[in-house]
Design an enzyme around this catalytic site. Sequence first.
Site, PDB file in Angstrom:
ATOM      1  N   VAL A  66       1.044  -1.134   0.117  1.00  0.00           N
ATOM      2  CA  VAL A  66       0.559   0.269  -0.357  1.00  0.00           C
ATOM      3  C   VAL A  66       0.918   1.233   0.481  1.00  0.00           C
ATOM      4  O   VAL A  66       0.885   2.201  -0.969  1.00  0.00           O
ATOM      5  CB  VAL A  66      -1.164   0.148   1.152  1.00  0.00           C
ATOM      6  CG1 VAL A  66      -1.536   1.072   1.196  1.00  0.00           C
ATOM      7  CG2 VAL A  66      -2.150  -1.311   0.863  1.00  0.00           C
ATOM      8  N   GLU A  67       1.737   1.103   0.377  1.00  0.00           N
ATOM      9  CA  GLU A  67       2.488   2.344   1.407  1.00  0.00           C
ATOM     10  C   GLU A  67       3.582   2.744   0.107  1.00  0.00           C
ATOM     11  O   GLU A  67       3.403   3.966  -0.491  1.00  0.00           O
ATOM     12  CB  GLU A  67       3.351   2.258   1.795  1.00  0.00           C
ATOM     13  CG  GLU A  67       2.924   2.308   3.238  1.00  0.00           C
ATOM     14  CD  GLU A  67       2.285   3.403   3.670  1.00  0.00           C
ATOM     15  OE1 GLU A  67       2.380   4.719   3.365  1.00  0.00           O
ATOM     16  OE2 GLU A  67       1.882   4.077   4.514  1.00  0.00           O
ATOM     17  N   SER A  68       4.402   1.762  -1.181  1.00  0.00           N
ATOM     18  CA  SER A  68       5.251   2.175  -1.917  1.00  0.00           C
ATOM     19  C   SER A  68       5.404   1.121  -2.885  1.00  0.00           C
ATOM     20  O   SER A  68       5.803   1.442  -4.127  1.00  0.00           O
ATOM     21  CB  SER A  68       6.854   1.250  -1.249  1.00  0.00           C
ATOM     22  OG  SER A  68       6.959   0.545  -0.876  1.00  0.00           O
TER      23      SER A  68
END
Length: 187
Positions: free
Chosen positions: A60-62
């Site tokens: 989700v983040e990267s």
Amino acid sequence: MNRTIRLISTIIILAVTIAALMSIKPLMQQIYPLKHVDVIRAQAEEFDLDPYLIAALIHVESKWREDAVSKKGATGLMQLMPDNAAWGAEQMGIEFEVQDLLDPEMNIMMGCWYLNYLSRRFSSFTAALAAYNGGQGNVQQWLAKEQWDGSFESASDIPFWETRTYLRKLSYTWSIYRRIYDKELGD
């Protein structure tokens, strides 16, 4: 003759359906990759976290981009803010330079440490995840002002749209990683 055609059609449809079902997992693993398995497993264990959550959070983040840098400066796989990472490194008693956030092992270790820290600081794990995205101060304020009770069920009460969406996306992605990677990260 009609019966034979229907039987052949049914067999073909069944075969295609079985083939499609068998190919879903590899396709999902292409969409939701898993990298750095040993590091994730070790750090999740070290900091008492679910390794599937860590994989989902990285996704989700990267999207697994080790060199990812957000507009706000969050860096690396787990998108850590350099100031938070420097503070965390000081708390852990380790040497730290901002470019260390581009190293997957260091980034995952620091991200897991930080998430563990947040989970001890907040009364619910959902609130800790919200703080990972929206900031500790904001989450403390929402809870203190009773704008949000810290539960996943009431996440729609979170004042920040981005954090509400983040929690839903993270929850969904977490369930996908648990499903498509079965026992690859532990259990």
